[in-house]
Design an enzyme around this catalytic site. Structure first.
Site, mmCIF file in Angstrom:
data_model
loop_
_atom_site.group_PDB
_atom_site.id
_atom_site.type_symbol
_atom_site.label_atom_id
_atom_site.label_comp_id
_atom_site.label_asym_id
_atom_site.label_seq_id
_atom_site.Cartn_x
_atom_site.Cartn_y
_atom_site.Cartn_z
ATOM 1 N N GLY A 212 0.785 -1.238 0.000
ATOM 2 C CA GLY A 212 0.000 0.000 0.000
ATOM 3 C C GLY A 212 0.805 1.271 0.000
ATOM 4 N N HIS A 272 0.422 -8.091 -11.181
ATOM 5 C CA HIS A 272 0.978 -8.107 -12.539
ATOM 6 C C HIS A 272 2.502 -8.068 -12.555
ATOM 7 C CE1 HIS A 272 0.552 -3.691 -11.822
ATOM 8 N NE2 HIS A 272 1.700 -3.633 -12.479
#
Length: 367
Positions: A212, A272
């Site tokens: 985060g 990803h």
């Protein structure tokens, strides 16, 4: 037995001429990227913004403190960038003016807006020398029989992976630009996601945001849902510089080893960067951190979902992002079937694509 040769139908004259023009365009696309880099480095979007959002070329030359002799060359640069959809122009006015559109607005520095995330470093990272050199090495990389796990062309050429603690050993400035570019890219559109997917966070008691960063995303979530207990997990070097917040708990750690427990775990533009095997490992740790589906447990994944459903331009953008991953990381972009296979391998029972927003999809995955 001889195989029948395939008859090749010769193109018409018109088709040949169009093919040649298309070949020019595809071979020279890199010049559009270089022109965009030039505009960013000259601060052209910011200058136009400071001049009221639209300006003539002479005024732009003055604002940029460029030599007057460069005015005709700047006109040629701006002409390409307008045609490429990066700026707009009004050629019907007595004096031609150039203005901002939503794309160039993202490249304006100092805009005070909740939905504005300055994308300068994303541009500078993707057109940097190290990225370009990795792309130029692609054919050589394909010819090599490399042992698994197969390194990316970037790692094979430069000796270190990208977006890694060792990247700075290659080039500290590149490492800084890439980290800032990734942060800007990841934080773009979080406001849109909160508005468009209001049920995503409604009713949650606690949330852990994996990778985060400095907490920008959870702070935006807390503005809309102040009762959620939010935790940010990231590497120690990231957490050390994160701003303190009364409603956010920062935890230094590694998502491959353990994830702070919460009703929901969020992976926003994280997976990803990783191959399928590592994605399964990450999702297995997420599964350990959340309660059962009956108790509201879920993993929230924000990622590109490859597919042509959003139109050819958006699909091409998705595929270019997949090529970016292939050339520079061991990760990839994935279609729905790819995601389903990973969720199943990680032991999840079901998933739901909540919504597709732009090139990205919002997925809820259930234990």
């Amino acid at each position: 037995m001889a195989t029948a040769s395939q008859t090749i139908i010769a193109p018409t004259d018109a088709e040949l001429l169009q093919a040649q023009a298309d070949l020019w365009r595809h071979s020279l696309y890199y010049l559009t990227s270089m022109a965009l880099k030039c505009a960013v480095e000259l601060h052209i979007p910011t200058a136009i913004h400071n001049l009221g959002g639209a300006t003539s070329l002479p005024n732009l030359v003055t604002a940029l403190s460029l030599p007057e002799s460069k005015l005709p060359f700047l006109r040629r640069l701006m002409r390409l960038l307008v045609t490429s959809g990066i700026f707009v122009s009004d050629s019907n006015a007595e004096v031609e003016t150039y203005g901002l559109n939503p794309l160039s607005w993202l490249l304006v520095e100092g805009v005070e807006s909740e939905d504005h995330t300055y994308q300068k470093y994303f541009v500078l990272g993707t057109v940097s020398r190290h990225y370009v050199e990795a792309g130029l090495s692609l054919a050589d990389w394909f010819k090599k029989d490399l042992p698994a796990p197969v390194p990316s062309p970037f790692e094979e050429l430069h000796g270190v992976p990208l977006v890694h603690e060792t990247t700075k050993l290659l080039d500290e400035e590149l490492d800084r630009i890439v980290n800032e570019g990734v942060a800007a890219h990841d934080n773009l559109a979080i406001g849109t996601i909160i508005r468009e997917c209001s049920d995503l966070f409604r009713g949650l008691e606690s949330l852990t945001d994996c990778c985060g960063g400095d907490g920008t995303t959870v702070r935006a979530i807390l503005k809309a849902y102040p009762d959620i207990k939010c935790t940010v997990l990231d590497l120690p070097k990231v957490i050390e510089s994160a701003p303190a917040h009364d409603s956010v708990t920062y935890v230094a750690g590694d998502m491959f080893h353990t994830i702070p427990p919460a009703q929901a775990v969020m992976l926003k533009l994280v997976l990803h960067f990783w191959d399928d095997e590592d994605c399964v490992k990450i999702l297995e740790q997420c599964k350990k951190a959340i309660p059962s589906r009956e108790e509201g447990g879920k993993v929230i994944i924000i990622e590109i979902i490859l597919g042509p459903s959003m139109g050819p331009i958006m699909y091409e953008s998705q595929l270019l992002m997949d090529m970016l991953m292939m050339v520079n990381t061991r990760g990839r972009q994935r279609d729905e079937n790819d995601w389903r296979e990973i969720f199943t391998k990680a032991g999840y029972s079901d998933y739901k694509i909540v919504k597709k927003i732009g090139a990205r999809g919002i997925i809820e995955v259930y234990p």
